[in-house]
Each structure stands twice: as structure tokens, then as C-alpha cells.
Design a protein around this motif. Sequence first.
Motif, PDB file in Angstrom:
ATOM      1  N   LEU A 254      16.038  -6.617  16.810  1.00 54.33           N
ATOM      2  CA  LEU A 254      16.298  -5.250  16.393  1.00 54.33           C
ATOM      3  C   LEU A 254      15.024  -4.441  16.564  1.00 54.33           C
ATOM      4  N   ARG A 255      15.092  -3.414  17.384  1.00 56.58           N
ATOM      5  CA  ARG A 255      13.936  -2.541  17.615  1.00 56.58           C
ATOM      6  C   ARG A 255      14.150  -1.242  16.843  1.00 56.58           C
ATOM      7  N   THR A 256      13.186  -0.884  16.005  1.00 55.11           N
ATOM      8  CA  THR A 256      13.265   0.333  15.210  1.00 55.11           C
ATOM      9  C   THR A 256      12.067   1.220  15.530  1.00 55.11           C
ATOM     10  N   THR A 257      12.335   2.497  15.770  1.00 59.46           N
ATOM     11  CA  THR A 257      11.281   3.469  16.049  1.00 59.46           C
ATOM     12  C   THR A 257      11.336   4.566  14.994  1.00 59.46           C
ATOM     13  N   ILE A 258      10.205   4.826  14.363  1.00 56.62           N
ATOM     14  CA  ILE A 258      10.102   5.866  13.336  1.00 56.62           C
ATOM     15  C   ILE A 258       9.110   6.915  13.819  1.00 56.62           C
ATOM     16  N   ASP A 259       9.557   8.162  13.878  1.00 61.37           N
ATOM     17  CA  ASP A 259       8.711   9.283  14.285  1.00 61.37           C
ATOM     18  C   ASP A 259       8.288  10.021  13.015  1.00 61.37           C
ATOM     19  N   ALA A 260       7.018   9.943  12.659  1.00 62.11           N
ATOM     20  CA  ALA A 260       6.509  10.529  11.423  1.00 62.11           C
ATOM     21  C   ALA A 260       5.791  11.857  11.662  1.00 62.11           C
ATOM     22  N   GLU A 261       5.960  12.439  12.825  1.00 60.90           N
ATOM     23  CA  GLU A 261       5.256  13.678  13.180  1.00 60.90           C
ATOM     24  C   GLU A 261       5.512  14.802  12.176  1.00 60.90           C
ATOM     25  N   GLU A 262       6.767  15.102  11.893  1.00 57.71           N
ATOM     26  CA  GLU A 262       7.083  16.256  11.043  1.00 57.71           C
ATOM     27  C   GLU A 262       7.402  15.892   9.599  1.00 57.71           C
ATOM     28  N   ARG A 263       7.959  14.707   9.374  1.00 60.07           N
ATOM     29  CA  ARG A 263       8.375  14.334   8.020  1.00 60.07           C
ATOM     30  C   ARG A 263       7.791  12.996   7.599  1.00 60.07           C
ATOM     31  N   GLY A 264       6.562  12.752   7.931  1.00 63.55           N
ATOM     32  CA  GLY A 264       5.939  11.481   7.598  1.00 63.55           C
ATOM     33  C   GLY A 264       5.081  11.563   6.355  1.00 63.55           C
ATOM     34  N   GLY A 265       4.704  10.413   5.859  1.00 65.75           N
ATOM     35  CA  GLY A 265       3.828  10.330   4.706  1.00 65.75           C
ATOM     36  C   GLY A 265       2.412   9.949   5.124  1.00 65.75           C
ATOM     37  N   VAL A 266       1.622   9.545   4.163  1.00 69.57           N
ATOM     38  CA  VAL A 266       0.221   9.212   4.393  1.00 69.57           C
ATOM     39  C   VAL A 266       0.048   8.003   5.310  1.00 69.57           C
ATOM     40  N   ALA A 267       1.033   7.111   5.354  1.00 73.01           N
ATOM     41  CA  ALA A 267       0.923   5.894   6.173  1.00 73.01           C
ATOM     42  C   ALA A 267       0.765   6.198   7.661  1.00 73.01           C
ATOM     43  N   ARG A 268       1.205   7.359   8.103  1.00 71.54           N
ATOM     44  CA  ARG A 268       1.079   7.673   9.536  1.00 71.54           C
ATOM     45  C   ARG A 268      -0.373   7.727   9.993  1.00 71.54           C
ATOM     46  N   PHE A 269      -1.293   7.925   9.078  1.00 69.13           N
ATOM     47  CA  PHE A 269      -2.705   7.958   9.442  1.00 69.13           C
ATOM     48  C   PHE A 269      -3.340   6.566   9.463  1.00 69.13           C
TER      49      PHE A 269
ATOM     50  N   VAL B 123       0.828  -1.204   0.000  1.00 71.94           N
ATOM     51  CA  VAL B 123       0.000   0.000   0.000  1.00 71.94           C
ATOM     52  C   VAL B 123       0.863   1.255   0.000  1.00 71.94           C
ATOM     53  N   CYS B 124       1.755   1.399   0.968  1.00 71.53           N
ATOM     54  CA  CYS B 124       2.594   2.587   1.055  1.00 71.53           C
ATOM     55  C   CYS B 124       3.730   2.355   2.038  1.00 71.53           C
ATOM     56  N   ASP B 125       4.666   3.278   2.080  1.00 68.83           N
ATOM     57  CA  ASP B 125       5.791   3.216   3.005  1.00 68.83           C
ATOM     58  C   ASP B 125       5.511   4.099   4.214  1.00 68.83           C
ATOM     59  N   TYR B 126       5.959   3.641   5.375  1.00 71.85           N
ATOM     60  CA  TYR B 126       5.884   4.460   6.590  1.00 71.85           C
ATOM     61  C   TYR B 126       7.167   5.262   6.659  1.00 71.85           C
ATOM     62  N   ALA B 127       7.083   6.549   6.400  1.00 74.02           N
ATOM     63  CA  ALA B 127       8.261   7.406   6.347  1.00 74.02           C
ATOM     64  C   ALA B 127       8.337   8.279   7.591  1.00 74.02           C
ATOM     65  N   GLY B 128       9.534   8.646   7.943  1.00 77.37           N
ATOM     66  CA  GLY B 128       9.743   9.523   9.084  1.00 77.37           C
ATOM     67  C   GLY B 128      11.193   9.501   9.498  1.00 77.37           C
ATOM     68  N   VAL B 129      11.454   9.974  10.681  1.00 77.94           N
ATOM     69  CA  VAL B 129      12.804  10.039  11.219  1.00 77.94           C
ATOM     70  C   VAL B 129      13.018   8.840  12.134  1.00 77.94           C
ATOM     71  N   VAL B 130      14.094   8.095  11.898  1.00 67.86           N
ATOM     72  CA  VAL B 130      14.416   6.974  12.778  1.00 67.86           C
ATOM     73  C   VAL B 130      15.021   7.557  14.050  1.00 67.86           C
ATOM     74  N   GLU B 131      14.413   7.249  15.186  1.00 71.05           N
ATOM     75  CA  GLU B 131      14.806   7.819  16.476  1.00 71.05           C
ATOM     76  C   GLU B 131      15.036   6.716  17.496  1.00 71.05           C
ATOM     77  N   ARG B 132      15.719   7.058  18.565  1.00 70.83           N
ATOM     78  CA  ARG B 132      15.734   6.181  19.731  1.00 70.83           C
ATOM     79  C   ARG B 132      14.338   6.241  20.322  1.00 70.83           C
ATOM     80  N   ARG B 133      13.839   5.146  20.804  1.00 71.06           N
ATOM     81  CA  ARG B 133      12.459   5.076  21.278  1.00 71.06           C
ATOM     82  C   ARG B 133      12.162   6.134  22.333  1.00 71.06           C
ATOM     83  N   GLU B 134      13.081   6.353  23.251  1.00 69.25           N
ATOM     84  CA  GLU B 134      12.844   7.322  24.319  1.00 69.25           C
ATOM     85  C   GLU B 134      12.905   8.766  23.831  1.00 69.25           C
ATOM     86  N   LYS B 135      13.469   9.005  22.634  1.00 70.92           N
ATOM     87  CA  LYS B 135      13.564  10.360  22.090  1.00 70.92           C
ATOM     88  C   LYS B 135      12.347  10.731  21.231  1.00 70.92           C
TER      89      LYS B 135
END
Length: 85
Positions: free
Chosen positions: A51-66, A19-31
Motif C-alpha cells: 500500500l503506497r500512501t502519499t500525503i501532501d502537507a503544503e497547505e494543510r500540514g502540521g509541524v512534522a512537515r519540517f 513526537v507528532c503526526d504528519y498531517a496533510g491531504v492524502v493524494e495520488r502520488r502523481e497529483k
Amino acid sequence: DERGWSLTTRRPLGANERVCDYAGVVERREKARGTYVLTFVEHARRSPLALRTTIDAEERGGVARFANHSCDPNLDVVALRDRID
């Protein structure tokens, strides 16, 4: 109904169709502090490590964040690693 926004498609989707990619900034989970944060855990075969990956899509995310706020979800997250040169 007061549930808010939703995503729709222009055509029916097939089973297992991307469907789409989840885009955003890869962050440390606590950040990560945004509203649209996705954390997933990948387990390697024959290894106790994960491997734990956290993506924050608040400011630079795509449609997948919804898409991750559904009361009746019908999509799965599939982790795909791309190599960036």
C-alpha cells in the motif's frame, strides 16, 4: 550555517517516544505537487501487495512537515492507520 529552520523540543525525548503526526491531504502520488510531500510504502505480512500512501502537507500540514528535511535525521516514520467514522 545556512541550513535554515529546525525543530526543537522543550524537554529531552525518550527512545521510541511519539513526537507528532504528519498531517496533510492524502493524494495520488502523481497529483501531489507541494514542497512537503511524504510517500511511504506499507507491506502486508504474507502478501506480495504493498500500500503506497502519499500525503501532501503544503497547505494543510502540521509541524512534522519540517522534520523530513534534516541533514542528520534522528526520527523514524511509523505508519498508524486511524479509523474515521
